[in-house]
Each structure stands twice: as C-alpha cells, then as structure tokens.
Scaffold this motif. Structure first.
Motif, PDB file in Angstrom:
ATOM      1  N   GLU A 204      32.796  15.839 -39.199  1.00  0.00           N
ATOM      2  CA  GLU A 204      31.605  15.278 -38.578  1.00  0.00           C
ATOM      3  C   GLU A 204      31.847  13.880 -38.030  1.00  0.00           C
ATOM      4  N   LEU A 205      32.693  13.110 -38.738  1.00  0.00           N
ATOM      5  CA  LEU A 205      32.793  11.686 -38.465  1.00  0.00           C
ATOM      6  C   LEU A 205      33.924  11.324 -37.506  1.00  0.00           C
ATOM      7  N   ALA A 206      35.038  12.022 -37.609  1.00  0.00           N
ATOM      8  CA  ALA A 206      36.266  11.510 -36.984  1.00  0.00           C
ATOM      9  C   ALA A 206      36.451  11.947 -35.538  1.00  0.00           C
ATOM     10  N   ASP A 207      37.219  11.143 -34.780  1.00  0.00           N
ATOM     11  CA  ASP A 207      37.693  11.544 -33.456  1.00  0.00           C
ATOM     12  C   ASP A 207      38.944  12.392 -33.611  1.00  0.00           C
ATOM     13  N   GLN A 208      39.709  12.034 -34.646  1.00  0.00           N
ATOM     14  CA  GLN A 208      40.983  12.701 -34.878  1.00  0.00           C
ATOM     15  C   GLN A 208      41.111  12.996 -36.367  1.00  0.00           C
ATOM     16  N   VAL A 209      41.474  14.217 -36.697  1.00  0.00           N
ATOM     17  CA  VAL A 209      41.632  14.600 -38.095  1.00  0.00           C
ATOM     18  C   VAL A 209      43.110  14.840 -38.388  1.00  0.00           C
ATOM     19  N   VAL A 210      43.590  14.246 -39.475  1.00  0.00           N
ATOM     20  CA  VAL A 210      44.974  14.450 -39.906  1.00  0.00           C
ATOM     21  C   VAL A 210      44.909  15.197 -41.234  1.00  0.00           C
ATOM     22  N   GLY A 221      44.741  16.653 -34.973  1.00  0.00           N
ATOM     23  CA  GLY A 221      44.021  17.049 -33.767  1.00  0.00           C
ATOM     24  C   GLY A 221      42.571  16.638 -33.805  1.00  0.00           C
ATOM     25  N   LYS A 222      41.871  16.932 -32.724  1.00  0.00           N
ATOM     26  CA  LYS A 222      40.428  16.685 -32.700  1.00  0.00           C
ATOM     27  C   LYS A 222      39.771  17.640 -33.696  1.00  0.00           C
TER      28      LYS A 222
END
Lengths: 323, 278
Positions: A204-210, A221-222
């Motif tokens: 929900e929060l991130a632009d990019q998830v690792v 990625g997104k």
C-alpha cells in the motif's frame, strides 16, 4: 538523494545475515524492505545507517554516487526512526527534537532561537503543535512515532530510514499513520527506505518493494508488478493469500480473487473445474469460499457480497470455478 | 470499611502475620539500635561528648572520611565503566568480568585483607621493594584505602548493570545517528537515564566504605590515632572496657546508617524504579 547498495555481505559468527546484496533506491522514492523475520532486512537498514558495518570486501554503500561506507553514522546524514522510537525519556518532546541540533559543534550549531524555530516548524510538520513540553511517556504510540520522525528530520538528513515504523501500533492507528506517512513523504520528497514484515503495508505504501528472504533479495519491483508477477513461489505465497494447486509434478499458484465462480451447469470442461462449497465466510465486504475440487484439492475463492448474493450459494452446492 | 479481594487473608491471620513481622523487626533491628543510644548516654551527655572530642576518636573519624572520600569516587568511576562495558558491548571475557565484579561479595573480608598483606606486607611479594623505597602500605593509611576500595567496588557496578541492561542501547544508537559524540552521548543520554540507580549505588558504597571492619582490621595494625578507622576505634575502646565511649562512637555509625536509609527512600521516591529492576 539515491541510495546504492553494492554487494553487501554480513555475517555474525557463522550466521549469514546478508549474502551479496545489491539494490538501487531511486532518488525521492519510498522503498519497502519486505521479508519474514530473519531475512536480513533490519541488518541491511542498519548497515545503510552506519549502525552496523558490512564484512570486509568489495561491498559499498553509495549516497548519490558518493561512497559512504567508511563514514560513521553520525556524519552520514541519515534520519533513523527506531522500531520502538528510542525517544530520550528524560527529555521533553522539544528537547528530543532539538537533540541533533544541540550536539553540533559550536561553530555549526544554530542559535537558541534558531533551534526553537526549527522545533516548532517540525512539530507543525508532524501535526503535534502544542505538545512540545510533554514527555515521551505522556504520549500515545502514534504521537511518539511522529516525535521520533521529527527528531530524525531535524538534522536535515539526506535519506530517511524507518525500522518497522508501524510495528508497535494498534491496527487502526497503523492504518491512519500509514496513509499519513505516504502523503507526508510526497510532501517532503525525501528518499525513504523502510523495513516491514507486513506485505499489505509494503504494497500500500511503497513505490518500490524489495522482497527479502534468507539473507538475499528475492525480487524488486513496483508493488503491482511484484504482486502480479511474482518471480518465485516464496514471493507468491508471501505477498497475500494464494492457493497452491498440484498439477502432476508442478505447482500452480492462483490468488483467491482471480477465480471466477459460475453455476455448475455453465461448466466448460476446457477451462473450468467442478467444485463443491465446503465453507462460506461472508462477514465483511468480501466473502470467502472454501471449495473442494473434483480431484480432492481445496481452494479458497474470494468474491464480492454482491456476487455471492447473485449466485445464492450455500454449503454443499456444486459450482464451477474458472481460473 | 475495608476492600476485600481474593488475595486478602482473614483478620486473625493478618494480625498474626503483622505481629510476627513487627516483633521480628523490633527484636533484631530496633532493640540493638536503641541499645546503642542508651549505652552511649548511660553516663551522661558530658561523657558522651568527651568521647567524641577525644583525639583518637577524632582522628578515627577523619581517617574514615578520608578513606570514603577516596574509595567512593574511585568505585563510582569503576562501576560506571564496568557497567558500560558489560551492558553496551559484547566482547570475549564478558561473563568472566561479570563474575569477577562479584568477587568481593563472595570472599570473606579477612581474606580480602590478608591478600594485601601477602602482596605488600614486610614478607609479601612486593614487601622488600617497598621497604627499600621507604613506602609503607600495610599497617598504614594506603593499605586501609586499598582494602576498602577492594571491598566496596561491586556496589555501584551491581546497581547499574541490571538497570542499563534493561534500558538496552536504543537511545544511545539514536543519539549516534543524530550526530552526538561519545562524551555527549554519555552525559546527555546515558547518565540521565541511570542517575537514580547511580546515586543509590554510591550511597550503599559509601555506607560500606565507612563501616567496613574485617578487611580493614587485617591491614590496619590498630595504631591508635593513626590507622584506626571508626569501626576499629570502637572495637579498641570496647576491648578496653570503655563501654560508654565505644557506644558513643557507635552512635556516629548508627547515624550514618539512618542517613543512608533516609536518602535511599528519597532516591526511591524520585526514581520510582530502583529496586524493581526497572
């Protein structure tokens, strides 16, 4: 300011906490380090902050192209928000926020009025006006977190690092603060890296998830991309509910909301499978069905209340599922 | 109107328990304390005051204060350093250091005195060298100070270690990321968090430094007016059948005890944490 993490390794004794991690955090982004406990995400965050040092080797941390690996935490210019906030409990809110400015060498330290103005400005920014004389134990969890954030921002950091920022909060406060942090991030535009074990929070929060697992990066990625095109069964299972179906020697993953439910009479053997409703959970806006396929495997299916009402399903009904 | 709950005992049982507790306290704590004051004043105020103004008594008081003035600051520094090292860092030999800190508690005071005689006495390891350079440690003031430092070094460290352990290193790490340097972190973050525990440890350390008998007795040599601390002076008087004088001096130590207790309550009131392991 972008963060570039290059071939970072970290071992504690014989335990591998980070195994050759490389990662780019774009300038101004909000990036989530997501993984189960023990995946190494907090260790990585602490190495970026300079609170922990990577093993000797080619590993490097760059801020905006500049190698900061050898720079001590205090001079690295990072704002760090600890999981339990680590507020100075004997100081007032104002003293907490002013701390980073008040420990500057005499030549760089702003005058008293300058410090006070900055504290008041930060209190406005985190919506805590009027609380400057309180002590940490007189604040709620959400307020404490925002004080910790203001304290970290006071030194005008180049990057902001948050360790499980919502981990210690109630469900409701958590949701509110999550939205607030997203808006807040967009306002100040500071490159932010945060650690979480909660996939919903990361998505929900991130632009990019690792996504991290066992000391390695599993996928970057997104949020939409990581959710829709998981690169491994682990990512599939870790990011939200998923059904794992065995088809011969292979496994197939299907998310519960991607399954279409039809009347048994509409079953098209080319695409659909017959199933029988085992359980029905219909509290809330989304209903969950647990169905048993013709080959004995179980499947969770999510559908809206409206669909459920239209199908008028009940336990033991026979249906067709398409996925 | 009393509020009853499931853990409240019935009235007779409560009465018995309270009587036992109060009776025990009276017998073992209050009676001896009263006895000290009554014996001290048995032959009147003049004898009482004269016993305190006497040269030997006065020099014993001075030596006791001097010993405490050296031992307490030294052990305060040591205690902070040891607690800091043990709780904020992980290193090889940490467990050993932890048990070594407790050593003076485990060793009999007589042994704690004898080891210094073995090291610095005339026939001890360093005895000949010391004699050559005309340095007197045993049967002199330095020996008394050394023995007292040894006996009292666990007090501050023992008080601080559990406290600092429970506080963890989060706040120090936060200070580091905000740019604070070592001394600033200690003075502005660590010290304010431990100040009440520290004061408590210092109080206990001081009480013991002034009251220590066994180890000091071994190294002192009991030279009247020179190497007698207050507890040793009291023993000498007692052995010479000067009961009133002995008890008069004992009242000073009794006052020290009462003062320590009073301060301890003050510290506990302000900290609200000490003794509960935070």
């Amino acid at each position: 300011m972008s963060i570039s993490i290059q071939s970072i390794r970290k071992t504690f004794g014989t335990y591998k906490a980070l195994d050759d991690i490389s990662l780019e955090v774009p300038n101004g982004s909000l990036t989530a380090l997501l993984g189960p406990s023990g995946s190494g995400k907090t260790t990585l965050l602490r190495i970026v902050a300079g609170l922990e040092f990577a093993d000797d080797g080619p590993g490097k941390i760059l801020f905006h192209g500049e190698d900061v690996s050898g720079i001590p935490a205090g001079k690295r210019g990072v704002g760090f928000v600890f999981q339990h906030y680590a507020l100075f409990r004997h100081m007032t809110v104002a003293e907490n926020i002013a701390f980073g400015l008040s420990v500057l060498p005499r030549g760089q330290r702003p005058a008293k009025t300058g410090i006070r103005d900055r504290v008041l400005e930060l209190l406005r920014l985190v919506k805590l006006e009027g609380l400057e004389k309180r002590r940490p134990h007189e604040l709620s969890g959400g307020q404490r977190q925002r004080v910790a954030l203001a304290r970290a921002l006071a030194i005008r950091p180049k990057v902001l690092l948050l360790d499980e920022p919502f981990g210690a909060l109630d469900a409701q406060v958590r949701k509110d603060l999550r939205r607030w942090l997203r808006v807040f991030h967009d306002e100040i535009g500071l490159t932010t890296l945060f650690v979480t074990h909660d996939q919903e929070e990361a998505l929900e929060l991130a632009d990019q998830v690792v996504v991290m697992r066992n000391a390695r990066v599993e996928q970057v990625g997104k949020p939409q991309a990581v959710y829709d095109q998981p690169r491994s069964p682990f990512v599939y299972e870790f990011l939200g509910n998923v059904n794992k179906l065995h088809e011969g020697r292979d496994a197939r993953y299907v998310r519960p909301h991607e399954i279409e439910v039809l009347f048994a009479a509409e079953c098209d053997p080319a695409t659909d499978r017959l199933a029988r409703v085992q359980h029905l959970f219909s509290a809330g806006p989304v209903a969950t069905l647990s169905v048993r396929l013709d080959d004995g495997q179980f499947l969770d299916v999510e559908l809206s209340r409206k669909q459920l009402d239209e199908l008028a399903l009940d336990v033991d009904d026979e249906i067709a599922v398409r996925f | 109107m009393s509020v009853r709950n499931v853990t409240t005992e019935s009235a007779p049982i409560r009465a018995v328990l309270i009587t036992v507790a109060v009776g025990f306290l009276t017998l073992f704590l209050l009676m001896p304390l009263f006895a000290v004051f009554i014996e001290a004043l048995r032959r009147g105020w003049e004898v009482f005051l004269a016993s305190l103004y006497e040269d030997a008594a006065w020099s014993a008081v001075k030596l006791t204060l001097l010993t405490a003035a050296i031992a307490v600051p030294l052990n305060t520094l040591f205690g902070i350093a040891a607690a800091w090292a043990v709780t904020k860092h992980r290193f090889k030999g940490r467990a050993l250091l932890l048990s070594l800190i407790d050593l003076p508690f485990a060793v009999s005071p007589v042994i704690a005195g004898l080891v210094w005689v073995l090291l610095f006495g005339a026939k001890g390891w360093f005895g000949p060298w010391l004699a050559e350079h005309d340095i007197k440690i045993i049967f002199a003031v330095p020996g008394i100070v050394i023995a007292t430092v040894f006996i009292t070094f666990p007090f501050v460290a023992r008080e601080l270690i559990p406290l600092m352990e429970s506080q963890g290193t989060d706040q120090e790490e936060a200070a580091v990321t905000l740019g604070a340097r070592g001394w600033q972190i200690f003075r502005r973050v660590t010290l304010p968090n431990i100040k009440w525990g520290l004061l408590y440890g210092v109080l206990l350390c001081n009480a013991r430094a002034m009251g220590e008998f066994g180890a000091v007795s071994v190294v002192s040599g009991h030279i009247r007016g020179q190497t007698n601390t207050l507890p040793l002076h009291i023993e000498v008087l007692y052995n010479e059948y000067q009961f009133s004088a002995a008890f008069a001096c004992a009242t000073l130590l009794a006052f020290l005890a009462l003062f320590t207790l009073g301060m301890k309550s003050v510290v506990e009131h302000f900290s609200g944490h000490v003794g509960k392991g935070h």
